[in-house]
Design a protein around this motif. Structure first.
Motif, short mmCIF file in Angstrom:
data_model
loop_
_atom_site.label_atom_id
_atom_site.label_comp_id
_atom_site.label_asym_id
_atom_site.label_seq_id
_atom_site.Cartn_x
_atom_site.Cartn_y
_atom_site.Cartn_z
N SER A 144 -48.12 -74.23 24.20
CA SER A 144 -48.91 -74.46 25.40
C SER A 144 -49.39 -75.48 25.53
N LEU A 145 -50.41 -76.40 24.26
CA LEU A 145 -51.40 -77.50 24.76
C LEU A 145 -51.15 -79.03 25.51
N PRO A 146 -49.83 -79.31 24.90
CA PRO A 146 -49.25 -80.29 25.32
C PRO A 146 -49.57 -80.33 26.10
N ASP A 147 -48.87 -79.82 26.77
CA ASP A 147 -49.10 -79.71 28.27
C ASP A 147 -50.29 -80.11 29.35
N VAL A 148 -51.01 -78.72 28.92
CA VAL A 148 -53.01 -79.17 29.37
C VAL A 148 -53.56 -80.68 28.65
N PHE A 149 -53.09 -81.21 28.07
CA PHE A 149 -54.02 -82.38 27.62
C PHE A 149 -53.04 -84.16 28.67
N ASP A 150 -51.85 -83.72 28.22
CA ASP A 150 -51.14 -84.50 29.47
C ASP A 150 -51.94 -84.50 30.68
#
Length: 272
Positions: free
Chosen positions: A245-251
């Motif tokens: 889930s988090l890669p998209d949030v941080f990108d």
């Protein structure tokens, strides 16, 4: 020891002033500060260090070998123009503003220029200070500044093209970390009988211990996860959700913040 001037006195300027004084990098009577609002922060400093001078830059800039500009990004250019009659090529000017590149700073002054991106973690004498130096600076000027900053942080010289992204990992990171882990703690509260105070206390101590392991034991993030997560265990299940889930949030976070840096640069360019 050379005199130092600070223009603007927000939280970062306060941290810098106090750390330089605390570590003997400057004497009280060698520090000069100009700020439009002489509020509680400045009054507290002058209560602790009564020989610090708070006065208009016109009254001290000519005598200072090092001047730190600690005003918001869109006030940096006008501050350099105010400084222009009082500085020369031997003066070292340091800007802590985001989004105002060396090329715009250099166009306004003959003084040597550095960009310095501090981190609030330096209040605890931790964290990384990012520095970019103008090619016009002498090796001695660069070394002196780096030595001053290194008494309260780890100084890293970096390519200016990487400065904005790196700032997300140093200067902005405490805020991002606080936002992420506040949500983790609140999720624990929603999914248990824990109070908010208990959840925050447990997590803060876990963060502190994890940081010590990473630094003192030189463990990587991957190694830390391997130590905690047994095969097929509970930690691994949670880590899978995070990694999905988090890669998209941080990108998206990087996309938004880097666009903000670009906007600041465009606005600063319009002032030149």
């Amino acid at each position: 020891m050379e005199q130092i001037g600070l223009i603007g006195y927000g939280s970062m300027a306060d941290m810098i002033a106090r750390q330089l004084l605390k570590h003997g990098q400057i004497k009280e009577n060698e520090l000069f500060i100009e700020t439009r609002t002489k509020g509680e922060r400045l009054q507290a400093l002058m209560s602790d260090y009564p020989n610090v001078s708070a006065d208009s830059l016109e009254n001290w800039a000519e005598t200072c070998g090092l001047i730190l500009i600690c005003v918001p990004p869109l006030h940096v250019i006008e501050t350099l123009r105010r400084l222009h009659p009082y500085v020369n090529r031997n003066t070292h000017i340091v800007s802590i503003a985001a989004g105002v590149p060396l090329r715009l700073l250099e166009a306004e002054t003959e003084a040597g220029i550095s960009r310095f991106i501090p981190a609030i973690t330096s209040e605890a004498e931790a964290g990384v200070s990012l520095v970019v130096h103008s090619e016009a600076l002498t090796a001695d000027q660069k070394e002196r500044l780096n030595e001053r900053l290194s008494v309260f942080s780890s100084v890293r010289e970096i390519k200016e093209s990487n400065l904005d992204a790196a700032s997300n990992l140093t200067s902005s990171a405490p805020g991002f970390i606080a936002a992420v882990f506040e949500e983790l703690a609140l999720s624990a509260v929603r999914n248990s009988g824990l109070s908010k105070e208990e959840a925050f206390d447990f997590l803060i101590h876990s963060l502190h211990g994890t940081g010590k392991l990473l630094i003192e034991k030189k463990m990587s993030f991957g190694e830390t996860l391997e130590r905690v997560a047994t095969k097929g265990g509970i930690t691994g299940e949670g880590a899978e959700v995070i990694r999905a889930s988090l890669p998209d949030v941080f990108d998206r976070m990087f996309d938004k913040t880097l666009k903000k840096y670009e906007l600041l640069t465009e606005q600063a360019e319009k002032q030149t």
